[in-house]
Design a protein around this motif. Structure first.
Motif, short mmCIF file in Angstrom:
data_model
loop_
_atom_site.label_atom_id
_atom_site.label_comp_id
_atom_site.label_asym_id
_atom_site.label_seq_id
_atom_site.Cartn_x
_atom_site.Cartn_y
_atom_site.Cartn_z
N ASP A 179 3.70 2.31 30.22
CA ASP A 179 4.88 2.27 29.35
C ASP A 179 4.96 3.51 28.46
O ASP A 179 6.05 3.92 28.06
N GLU A 180 3.81 4.12 28.20
CA GLU A 180 3.79 5.28 27.30
C GLU A 180 4.29 6.55 27.97
O GLU A 180 4.92 7.41 27.33
N ASN A 181 4.01 6.74 29.26
CA ASN A 181 4.41 8.00 29.90
C ASN A 181 5.42 7.82 31.03
O ASN A 181 5.69 8.78 31.77
N ARG A 182 5.99 6.64 31.15
CA ARG A 182 7.02 6.43 32.16
C ARG A 182 8.20 7.36 31.88
O ARG A 182 8.60 7.53 30.71
N PRO A 183 8.79 8.01 32.92
CA PRO A 183 9.90 8.94 32.67
C PRO A 183 11.04 8.28 31.90
O PRO A 183 11.47 7.16 32.23
N SER A 184 11.52 8.95 30.88
CA SER A 184 12.57 8.38 30.03
C SER A 184 13.87 8.18 30.77
O SER A 184 14.69 7.33 30.38
N TRP A 185 14.08 8.93 31.86
CA TRP A 185 15.34 8.85 32.60
C TRP A 185 15.28 7.84 33.76
O TRP A 185 16.25 7.71 34.51
N ALA A 187 16.16 9.69 42.80
CA ALA A 187 15.92 11.08 42.46
C ALA A 187 14.44 11.37 42.61
O ALA A 187 13.61 10.47 42.75
N ILE A 188 14.09 12.67 42.57
CA ILE A 188 12.69 13.10 42.61
C ILE A 188 12.29 13.56 41.22
O ILE A 188 12.95 14.40 40.61
N GLY A 189 11.19 12.99 40.73
CA GLY A 189 10.64 13.39 39.45
C GLY A 189 9.44 14.29 39.62
O GLY A 189 8.86 14.41 40.70
N VAL A 190 9.06 14.95 38.53
CA VAL A 190 7.89 15.83 38.55
C VAL A 190 7.15 15.65 37.23
O VAL A 190 7.77 15.45 36.17
N ALA A 191 5.83 15.68 37.30
CA ALA A 191 4.98 15.57 36.12
C ALA A 191 3.79 16.50 36.29
O ALA A 191 3.46 16.92 37.41
N THR A 192 3.15 16.86 35.20
CA THR A 192 2.01 17.79 35.25
C THR A 192 0.83 17.21 34.50
O THR A 192 0.96 16.35 33.63
N SER A 193 -0.36 17.73 34.86
CA SER A 193 -1.59 17.31 34.20
C SER A 193 -2.64 18.40 34.40
O SER A 193 -2.60 19.15 35.38
N ASP A 194 -3.60 18.45 33.48
CA ASP A 194 -4.74 19.35 33.65
C ASP A 194 -5.83 18.73 34.50
O ASP A 194 -6.82 19.39 34.83
N SER A 195 -5.67 17.46 34.87
CA SER A 195 -6.67 16.74 35.65
C SER A 195 -5.98 15.97 36.76
O SER A 195 -4.89 15.41 36.55
N PRO A 196 -6.58 15.89 37.95
CA PRO A 196 -5.98 15.08 39.01
C PRO A 196 -5.97 13.59 38.68
O PRO A 196 -5.25 12.83 39.32
N PRO A 201 5.60 13.66 32.37
CA PRO A 201 6.78 13.87 33.21
C PRO A 201 7.78 14.81 32.55
O PRO A 201 7.87 14.90 31.32
N ALA A 202 8.52 15.51 33.39
CA ALA A 202 9.60 16.37 32.90
C ALA A 202 10.72 15.51 32.34
O ALA A 202 10.85 14.32 32.66
N ASP A 203 11.56 16.12 31.51
CA ASP A 203 12.64 15.39 30.83
C ASP A 203 13.81 15.05 31.75
O ASP A 203 14.71 14.30 31.35
N GLU A 204 13.81 15.60 32.97
CA GLU A 204 14.88 15.32 33.92
C GLU A 204 14.35 15.47 35.33
O GLU A 204 13.27 16.05 35.54
N PRO A 205 15.04 14.96 36.33
CA PRO A 205 14.56 15.07 37.70
C PRO A 205 14.51 16.51 38.18
O PRO A 205 15.32 17.34 37.79
#
Length: 750
Positions: free
Chosen positions: A100-106, A143-152, A158-162
């Motif tokens: 719930d904390e990092n689910r994409p806002s969109w 839509a396709i989302g994208v997110a980043t991390s320093d660890s696998p 997540p990005a603010d938009e798709p």
């Protein structure tokens, strides 16, 4: 993947090079030395682990990701899953990708987050994923989302938009924007593939950090045929591999994987017969399909990885036909993760050389090194190397000057794989003077170089490639085989090299000698030295016809061994053919209205073959006109192989109707794709029995009556006694007739 094979064409030496994925156990090349595994590999921590993606993290662990199903019956739905292993036999489940904390806002609160794909791009991990419903438009706009991390392992931001927004159809709906897969081509450019049956698969170039589309997308598959795309490079070709048919029809699931290849990551992708995956008569060479010899059906939505010896593997989900559902809540397909070797035969990827999913113990992928110590702590295997540390990779080795392995690399053929810093210089030397080969990763100069060295440092042969700029770690792999050396550099190490350099030997073989690393304070990690995998060269056996047991040529009255179910007075024998006008009839569900021409079949193993003409045209919608062979136990328990029009595409489908569950009066129909039809073609059903005594009916087709493609198999219980024969139907408009030219039953050749 490896091109070394092209350096010695008489022996297919290597399965792959730069790839990253799941691998498993100790050294050398036998099951006794490496150990074995038995599918499903996810059994210890999950009953279902669908749409798997894999990557080897820079920390040395292999990570596997899955879509958002409950892991076990009664569990709450997940929001994508991640687990990890060091050997692909013991696993640690790490949790969900999103909370719930990092689910994409969109993403709408009820949206599914499906089909993760993870890449290492420009020094960090990039997660692509499907969102089935967004807040951008009301209702069903994927839509396709994208997110980043320093660890696998995350956490993911997540990005603010798709990265790929919903795609309107123009009539108020939206194309299916599903199933992303990243890829890096050998010129260092980054790509993103996405799409599904409603709208087709597309590819778009993305920026150097993997987060922003660049330019316009290109459609690469027919608009209603493929999904779950995964692209790999092999021997200078780009292979688009993708799944087709219904992923999730329980005991009737025939999901399978197909391939086409191109010299460009934007296609066109053609199959082994030269047919385009983006055509109405849709191409696709079979990579993975169910075999009827075990309970695995619906094998697909996959990833590809390479072990320390250069052997490729395919990770995928499949369904146990005897246990196809999660019981709570009922209706979710039970799709665990499987792994099998991926062989390259005549330039095409084939799971177990065409044998399909395994259910017996298989040799583990090789993750170990011939050098002592832990590959994730390379200083333990090299004299003169200091230990270092890195926030992403953990314990590393630091090369100042030269470092020499405490054990030799094997003679003649060897594969070395290590992680290096993108902005550093590292050289790897194999062999003993006066005959050596050397590979140099020169990050500052942007050059990958292979060299053959004779005598006193005399370089007699060189190959170079451009190294794109970037940050973080990269995987350097080199293979020496025959009279050549090839090196590849990749960020994700998932059969997606950004640079490839090869050099031929001037007529000598290397002797066994320690590996020498050279650098000026350079960091290395995850270093393995292994023998080279020897590639399988021939396809698994397929059914072959023997003695003729029965033949119907339609030269007069039908042989009395035939019988009709729901006869149609419009069907007649004329002109040496059985002429069958197509009607708006079907067998699916409660319809049960189509005519059938059936006969009892002999005991033992046999092949029934028919040739027919059915011109379904191209492009136009002619749902669902079809004709072919049917295996008929009852109207609610059958399999049928037919040339069929499905929207604006044409295919050969091998469908199955069966009870949803034992004792359940409801039925379900779905099927497998076998290949592309032709207006006049031949079809075969081959009967055998498996180790459990079940009846196995395997499908084969020929577009020219000479060369045959064999595909999926369906099973019937041991006590079943289906009749086999002909069918046609699916729609009366536009008017068309199927003409069956003959039917022959052969004894299967020994």
């Amino acid at each position: 993947m490896s091109r070394t094979r092209t350096l010695r064409p008489t022996v297919s030496v290597l399965a792959a090079l730069a790839l990253g994925g799941a691998v498993l156990s100790p050294l050398s090349s036998t099951a006794d030395e490496h150990g074995t595994y038995t599918n499903p590999v996810s059994e210890s921590f999950a009953d279902t682990y669908a749409d798997p993606a894999v990557i080897q993290g820079k920390d040395g662990w292999w990570y596997a990701y899955a879509t958002a199903d409950p892991l076990r019956a009664g569990d709450p739905p997940g929001i994508g899953h991640v687990s990890r292993t060091k050997d692909w036999s013991s696993w640690e489940y790490l949790g969900t990708l999103f909370t719930d904390e990092n689910r994409p806002s969109w993403a709408e609160p009820t949206a599914g987050l499906w089909a993760p794909d993870v890449r290492y791009v420009d020094g960090r991990y990039v997660l692509y994923f499907t969102v089935t419903d967004t807040t951008v438009n009301p209702g069903g706009d994927s839509a396709i989302g994208v997110a980043t991390s320093d660890s696998p392992a995350g956490p993911w931001v997540p990005a603010d938009e798709p990265i790929v927004p919903p795609r309107p159809t123009g009539d108020g709906g939206f194309f299916w924007t599903f199933d992303p897969a990243g890829f890096t081509s050998t010129d260092g450019r980054h790509w993103l593939y996405y799409g599904s049956y409603f709208g087709g698969v597309h590819v778009v170039e993305v920026s150097a950090d993997g987060l922003t589309p660049v330019g316009e997308p290109t459609q690469v598959t027919a608009w209603d045929r493929y999904e779950g795309t995964y692209v790999v490079e092999h021997d200078g070709w780009y292979y688009l591999t993708a799944s087709s048919a219904n992923c999730c029809a329980g005991p009737a699931t025939g999901y399978s994987v197909f391939a086409g290849r191109s010299r460009s990551p934007q296609g066109p992708f053609l199959d082994a017969d030269g047919l385009d995956l983006n055509a109405s008569v849709t191409g696709g060479t079979t990579v993975l399909t169910q075999n009827g010899e075990n309970d695995w059906i619906g094998a697909g939505h996959h990833a590809v990885f390479t072990d320390a010896q250069g052997r490729d593997f395919i990770a995928y989900h499949a369904i146990d036909q005897d246990e196809p559902w999660l019981t709570e809540p009922f209706g979710i397909n039970r799709r665990p993760m499987l792994v099998d070797r991926l062989d390259w035969v005549d330039g095409w990827p084939r799971t177990r050389a065409g044998a399909g999913p395994s259910a017996t113990p298989q040799p583990l992928p090789v993750t170990s090194s011939l050098l002592p110590g832990d590959p994730a702590e390379p200083a333990t295997a090299f004299a003169g190397m200091a230990s270092g540390s890195d926030p992403q990779a953990g314990v590393t080795g630091v090369v100042q000057g030269t470092a020499t392995s405490t054990a030799p690399a094997p003679a003649d053929e060897a594969r070395v794989r290590l992680d290096v810093r993108a902005d550093e210089v590292v050289s790897v030397t194999l062999g003993a003077a006066p005959k050596q080969v050397r590979v140099t990763h020169d990050g500052p100069a942007g050059v990958l170089r292979t060299e053959v060295v004779m005598g006193r440092r005399k370089v007699v042969s060189t190959g170079t490639a451009v190294l794109p700029g970037g940050d973080g770690w990269r995987s350097l792999s080199l293979e020496v085989a025959g009279r050549g050396i090839e090196a590849q550099v990749s960020a994700s190490d998932l059969n997606d090299p950004m640079a490839v350099a090869a050099t031929r030997f001037p007529g000598f073989s290397l002797t066994a000698a320690p590996v020498v690393l050279s650098g000026d304070g350079a960091s290395v990690d995850n270093l393995t030295v292994q023998t080279v995998h020897q590639e399988t060269a021939t396809l698994a056996p397929v059914p072959e016809p023997g003695e003729v047991l029965f033949q119907e040529t339609f030269a007069g009255a039908l042989d009395p061994s035939w019988s009709w179910v729901r006869p149609d007075d419009g069907i007649e024998v004329a002109g040496g053919d059985l002429v069958w006008p197509l009607r708006s009839v079907d067998l699916v569900g409660g319809t049960n209205s189509g005519a059938l021409l059936l006969r009892d079949m002999p005991a033992g193993d046999w092949i029934l073959e028919t040739s027919l003409t059915l011109d379904l045209g191209e492009e136009t919608v002619r749902n669902y006109q079809q004709a072919g062979i049917v295996v008929h136990e009852t109207d609610d328990d059958f399999a049928r192989l037919g040339s069929v029009a499905i929207w604006n595409t044409r295919t050969v489908e091998y469908g199955r109707e069966v009870a949803v569950a034992p004792g359940d009066p409801r039925t379900i129909f779905a099927g497998a794709i076998i290949g592309a039809p032709a207006p006049t073609m031949s079809m075969r059903i081959a009967h055998s029995t498996n180790a459990d005594g079940e009846h196995v009916y395997r499908a084969g087709i020929s577009r020219d009556g000479e060369s045959w493609v064999w595909g999926a198999a369906w099973t019937f219980p041991a006590d079943a006694d289906p009749r086999v024969g002909l069918y046609a139907g699916g729609g009366a408009q536009p008017p068309v007739e199927a003409r069956f030219h003959e039917v022959t039953v052969y004894e299967t050749a020994p």
